[in-house]
Write a protein that holds these residues in place. Structure first.
Motif, PDB file in Angstrom:
ATOM      1  N   LYS A 170       0.945  -1.048  -0.027  1.00 55.08           N
ATOM      2  CA  LYS A 170       0.182   0.096  -0.028  1.00 55.08           C
ATOM      3  C   LYS A 170       0.854   1.281   0.022  1.00 55.08           C
ATOM      4  O   LYS A 170       0.667   2.157  -0.685  1.00 55.08           O
ATOM      5  N   ASN A 171       2.017   1.267   0.902  1.00 51.89           N
ATOM      6  CA  ASN A 171       2.985   2.535   0.943  1.00 51.89           C
ATOM      7  C   ASN A 171       3.557   2.588  -0.139  1.00 51.89           C
ATOM      8  O   ASN A 171       3.784   3.711  -0.861  1.00 51.89           O
ATOM      9  N   TYR A 172       4.008   1.444  -1.122  1.00 55.42           N
ATOM     10  CA  TYR A 172       4.752   1.518  -2.265  1.00 55.42           C
ATOM     11  C   TYR A 172       3.671   2.399  -3.135  1.00 55.42           C
ATOM     12  O   TYR A 172       4.263   3.196  -4.107  1.00 55.42           O
ATOM     13  N   LEU A 173       2.499   1.943  -3.319  1.00 59.41           N
ATOM     14  CA  LEU A 173       1.394   2.459  -4.124  1.00 59.41           C
ATOM     15  C   LEU A 173       1.242   3.899  -4.015  1.00 59.41           C
ATOM     16  O   LEU A 173       1.053   4.826  -4.884  1.00 59.41           O
ATOM     17  N   VAL A 174       1.047   4.157  -2.780  1.00 63.28           N
ATOM     18  CA  VAL A 174       0.855   5.641  -2.507  1.00 63.28           C
ATOM     19  C   VAL A 174       1.957   6.609  -2.708  1.00 63.28           C
ATOM     20  O   VAL A 174       1.801   7.737  -3.276  1.00 63.28           O
ATOM     21  N   PHE A 175       3.148   6.154  -2.334  1.00 62.47           N
ATOM     22  CA  PHE A 175       4.361   7.160  -2.418  1.00 62.47           C
ATOM     23  C   PHE A 175       5.263   7.158  -3.736  1.00 62.47           C
ATOM     24  O   PHE A 175       5.719   8.047  -4.132  1.00 62.47           O
ATOM     25  N   GLU A 176       5.001   5.821  -4.548  1.00 57.28           N
ATOM     26  CA  GLU A 176       5.567   5.760  -5.749  1.00 57.28           C
ATOM     27  C   GLU A 176       4.930   6.086  -6.880  1.00 57.28           C
ATOM     28  O   GLU A 176       5.484   6.421  -8.112  1.00 57.28           O
ATOM     29  N   HIS A 177       3.548   5.631  -6.902  1.00 55.70           N
ATOM     30  CA  HIS A 177       2.807   5.690  -7.940  1.00 55.70           C
ATOM     31  C   HIS A 177       1.416   6.880  -7.719  1.00 55.70           C
ATOM     32  O   HIS A 177       0.411   6.714  -8.436  1.00 55.70           O
ATOM     33  N   ASN A 178       1.441   7.474  -6.593  1.00 55.80           N
ATOM     34  CA  ASN A 178       0.444   8.572  -6.344  1.00 55.80           C
ATOM     35  C   ASN A 178      -1.062   7.906  -6.206  1.00 55.80           C
ATOM     36  O   ASN A 178      -1.980   8.660  -6.707  1.00 55.80           O
ATOM     37  N   ILE A 179      -1.191   6.613  -5.916  1.00 56.20           N
ATOM     38  CA  ILE A 179      -2.363   6.282  -5.847  1.00 56.20           C
ATOM     39  C   ILE A 179      -3.074   6.537  -4.378  1.00 56.20           C
ATOM     40  O   ILE A 179      -2.374   6.332  -3.275  1.00 56.20           O
ATOM     41  N   PRO A 180      -4.499   7.023  -4.358  1.00 53.10           N
ATOM     42  CA  PRO A 180      -5.084   7.272  -3.090  1.00 53.10           C
ATOM     43  C   PRO A 180      -5.081   6.099  -2.075  1.00 53.10           C
ATOM     44  O   PRO A 180      -5.105   5.135  -2.597  1.00 53.10           O
ATOM     45  N   GLU A 181      -5.033   6.799  -0.976  1.00 47.67           N
ATOM     46  CA  GLU A 181      -4.869   5.460   0.033  1.00 47.67           C
ATOM     47  C   GLU A 181      -5.905   4.540   0.263  1.00 47.67           C
ATOM     48  O   GLU A 181      -5.528   3.171   0.282  1.00 47.67           O
ATOM     49  N   LYS A 182      -7.006   4.860   0.216  1.00 55.34           N
ATOM     50  CA  LYS A 182      -8.201   3.765   0.188  1.00 55.34           C
ATOM     51  C   LYS A 182      -8.114   3.024  -1.137  1.00 55.34           C
ATOM     52  O   LYS A 182      -8.211   1.682  -1.114  1.00 55.34           O
ATOM     53  N   GLU A 183      -7.703   3.337  -2.147  1.00 55.71           N
ATOM     54  CA  GLU A 183      -7.806   2.593  -3.370  1.00 55.71           C
ATOM     55  C   GLU A 183      -6.420   1.684  -3.160  1.00 55.71           C
ATOM     56  O   GLU A 183      -6.530   0.539  -3.554  1.00 55.71           O
ATOM     57  N   ALA A 184      -5.416   2.467  -2.789  1.00 57.10           N
ATOM     58  CA  ALA A 184      -4.170   1.573  -2.518  1.00 57.10           C
ATOM     59  C   ALA A 184      -4.227   0.265  -1.557  1.00 57.10           C
ATOM     60  O   ALA A 184      -3.757  -0.796  -1.741  1.00 57.10           O
ATOM     61  N   GLU A 185      -5.139   0.536  -0.443  1.00 58.08           N
ATOM     62  CA  GLU A 185      -5.422  -0.321   0.323  1.00 58.08           C
ATOM     63  C   GLU A 185      -6.033  -1.636  -0.215  1.00 58.08           C
ATOM     64  O   GLU A 185      -5.547  -2.711  -0.103  1.00 58.08           O
ATOM     65  N   THR A 186      -7.023  -1.430  -1.217  1.00 55.22           N
ATOM     66  CA  THR A 186      -7.670  -2.505  -1.799  1.00 55.22           C
ATOM     67  C   THR A 186      -6.795  -3.053  -2.773  1.00 55.22           C
ATOM     68  O   THR A 186      -6.886  -4.512  -2.727  1.00 55.22           O
ATOM     69  N   LEU A 187      -6.016  -2.414  -3.634  1.00 57.03           N
ATOM     70  CA  LEU A 187      -5.180  -3.143  -4.487  1.00 57.03           C
ATOM     71  C   LEU A 187      -4.083  -3.937  -3.688  1.00 57.03           C
ATOM     72  O   LEU A 187      -3.628  -5.054  -4.359  1.00 57.03           O
ATOM     73  N   ALA A 188      -3.710  -3.429  -2.542  1.00 58.03           N
ATOM     74  CA  ALA A 188      -2.354  -4.154  -1.957  1.00 58.03           C
ATOM     75  C   ALA A 188      -3.264  -5.495  -1.414  1.00 58.03           C
ATOM     76  O   ALA A 188      -2.313  -6.607  -1.245  1.00 58.03           O
ATOM     77  N   TYR A 189      -4.614  -5.629  -1.182  1.00 55.14           N
ATOM     78  CA  TYR A 189      -5.198  -6.881  -0.559  1.00 55.14           C
ATOM     79  C   TYR A 189      -5.039  -7.873  -1.918  1.00 55.14           C
ATOM     80  O   TYR A 189      -4.897  -9.031  -1.974  1.00 55.14           O
ATOM     81  N   ILE A 190      -5.467  -7.299  -3.123  1.00 60.02           N
ATOM     82  CA  ILE A 190      -5.525  -8.203  -4.397  1.00 60.02           C
ATOM     83  C   ILE A 190      -4.202  -8.762  -4.811  1.00 60.02           C
ATOM     84  O   ILE A 190      -3.920  -9.698  -5.313  1.00 60.02           O
ATOM     85  N   ALA A 191      -2.994  -7.776  -4.677  1.00 57.24           N
ATOM     86  CA  ALA A 191      -1.878  -8.051  -5.322  1.00 57.24           C
ATOM     87  C   ALA A 191      -1.068  -8.992  -4.442  1.00 57.24           C
ATOM     88  O   ALA A 191      -0.059  -9.539  -5.135  1.00 57.24           O
ATOM     89  N   ASP A 192      -1.406  -9.388  -3.202  1.00 55.50           N
ATOM     90  CA  ASP A 192      -0.913 -10.633  -2.457  1.00 55.50           C
ATOM     91  C   ASP A 192       0.457 -10.491  -2.412  1.00 55.50           C
ATOM     92  O   ASP A 192       1.368 -11.273  -2.612  1.00 55.50           O
ATOM     93  N   GLY A 193       1.024  -9.206  -2.088  1.00 55.81           N
ATOM     94  CA  GLY A 193       2.488  -8.986  -1.537  1.00 55.81           C
ATOM     95  C   GLY A 193       3.350  -8.800  -2.492  1.00 55.81           C
ATOM     96  O   GLY A 193       4.664  -9.010  -2.600  1.00 55.81           O
ATOM     97  N   ASN A 194       2.601  -8.529  -3.790  1.00 53.49           N
ATOM     98  CA  ASN A 194       3.703  -8.519  -5.227  1.00 53.49           C
ATOM     99  C   ASN A 194       3.597  -7.342  -5.677  1.00 53.49           C
ATOM    100  O   ASN A 194       2.617  -6.631  -6.125  1.00 53.49           O
ATOM    101  N   PHE A 195       4.731  -6.534  -5.732  1.00 55.43           N
ATOM    102  CA  PHE A 195       4.832  -4.995  -6.293  1.00 55.43           C
ATOM    103  C   PHE A 195       4.377  -4.986  -7.588  1.00 55.43           C
ATOM    104  O   PHE A 195       3.631  -3.873  -8.143  1.00 55.43           O
ATOM    105  N   GLU A 196       5.026  -5.679  -8.644  1.00 57.34           N
ATOM    106  CA  GLU A 196       4.559  -5.549 -10.023  1.00 57.34           C
ATOM    107  C   GLU A 196       3.141  -5.904 -10.244  1.00 57.34           C
ATOM    108  O   GLU A 196       2.402  -5.251 -10.873  1.00 57.34           O
ATOM    109  N   GLU A 197       2.613  -6.933  -9.561  1.00 55.03           N
ATOM    110  CA  GLU A 197       1.055  -7.128  -9.600  1.00 55.03           C
ATOM    111  C   GLU A 197       0.485  -5.932  -9.399  1.00 55.03           C
ATOM    112  O   GLU A 197      -0.792  -5.486  -9.674  1.00 55.03           O
ATOM    113  N   ALA A 198       0.767  -5.228  -8.099  1.00 53.15           N
ATOM    114  CA  ALA A 198       0.098  -4.077  -7.565  1.00 53.15           C
ATOM    115  C   ALA A 198       0.065  -2.940  -8.469  1.00 53.15           C
ATOM    116  O   ALA A 198      -1.129  -2.273  -8.792  1.00 53.15           O
ATOM    117  N   VAL A 199       1.244  -2.704  -9.245  1.00 49.57           N
ATOM    118  CA  VAL A 199       1.195  -1.608 -10.147  1.00 49.57           C
ATOM    119  C   VAL A 199       0.465  -1.855 -11.294  1.00 49.57           C
ATOM    120  O   VAL A 199      -0.406  -0.993 -12.108  1.00 49.57           O
TER     121      VAL A 199
END
Length: 324
Positions: A170-199
């Motif tokens: 979530k922090n990676y998405l927020v600070f490196e890709h400017n994703i809103p925090e609430k959306e980043a939290e949802t995406l972090a759940y789905i990405a299952d610990g994978n940075f590339e998948e999250a992007v």
């Protein structure tokens, strides 16, 4: 640019190696795609050749600046040409390793997707790996060590990369890709610990595909028998993305099954569809959910054979709607 998210254990290994000056001649970074292995290989190389005596990397010395710009004369980035790393590339490495570094302590070769070396290339590389010069250093990157010759693996120090927790993603998405925090939290759940998948998940085209896929499959559940065949249009339109669609479906039905059996939201990946998941869980039995998941996996296997795409999709839709 070089802010590190997670990987605390690996960073500690790097620091210990550099501080004690116990640098081996070969390392193998293993772990699934998307965990940051290549990024960390570059960071490790920067630490090793950093000129600062205290903080490594310092990001300020001549060596660090050249690493950041990927213009360091003693650090080489090797990648597959097409689908493989051929023996000619290994011959190039062999010739280059015999020339002393221009300015660094170590001449470093980062070999990305090392598992794509042909058998001939691996055998040729093994000879180089057996007797490298003291200034030579190889960092191999691969998803699994089993995809390399055991003799190569035995000459490397293996460093394993694991999935990160959802807060790190979530922090990676927020600070490196400017994703809103609430959306980043949802995406972090789905990405299952994978940075590339999250992007990938954060891209608008994927978000639209995911939303449409879930909407379409809910329509299948709510229709009767042959009425579902008009849903083939969606699968036809997105034929090139069918593998992603199946991943979305499997994760969605997995969430419904988990909620059906536990009524617990903690383990739900598609947390932004929680209300839909709750409603669907009341309509579907555990038996049917298990059968749907198995049927989707079966369909995924069928796609890898010479199957009639329309017929396979229509049978899948009928099975999902009809109770299997």
């Amino acid at each position: 640019m070089y802010r590190i998210y997670g990987h605390e254990n690996i960073l500690n290994i790097f620091k210990s190696i550099v501080f004690k000056n116990k640098i081996s001649n070969a390392y193998l970074f293993v772990g699934e795609e998307g965990l940051g292995k290549k990024f960390m290989a570059e960071y490790f190389a920067m630490m090793i050749n950093c000129k600062d005596n205290v903080s490594k990397p310092c990001f300020k010395c001549n060596s660090c600046i050249k690493m950041i710009s990927k213009n360091h004369p003693d650090v080489f980035f090797i990648e597959p040409e097409g689908n493989s790393i051929k023996v000619d590339t290994i011959r190039y490495i062999t010739n280059e390793i015999n020339i002393k570094p221009y300015e660094a302590n170590k001449k470093i070769f980062i070999i990305d997707e090392a598992h794509k070396m042909t058998t001939a290339a691996q055998n040729a590389f093994l000879k180089t790996l057996e007797e490298p010069p003291l200034y030579g250093l190889f960092i191999l990157i691969a998803p699994r060590q089993e995809e390399l010759l055991p003799t190569i693996v035995s000459r490397c120090n293996v460093i394993r990369f694991n999935k990160e927790d959802k807060d790190t993603i979530k922090n990676y998405l927020v600070f490196e890709h400017n994703i809103p925090e609430k959306e980043a939290e949802t995406l972090a759940y789905i990405a299952d610990g994978n940075f590339e998948e999250a992007v990938k998940l954060a891209k608008e085209e994927y978000i639209n595909l995911r939303n449409e896929t879930i909407r379409e499959i809910e329509g299948v559940i709510n229709k009767n028998d042959f009425d579902v065949l008009d849903k083939f249009t969606f699968f036809e339109k997105n034929k090139d993305n069918v593998e992603e669609i199946l991943k979305i479906l499997l994760l969605y039905f997995r969430d419904i099954l988990i909620y059906k059996t536990t009524e617990e939201r903690t383990f739900i990946k598609n947390i932004d569809f929680l209300e839909n998941i709750q409603k669907m869980s009341s309509k579907l039995t555990i038996y049917k959910l298990n059968n749907i998941i198995n049927r989707i996996e079966q369909f995924n296997s069928q796609l890898k054979s010479n199957v009639n795409y329309q017929l396979a999709v229509e049978n899948l839709l009928l099975d999902i709607a009809g109770g299997l």
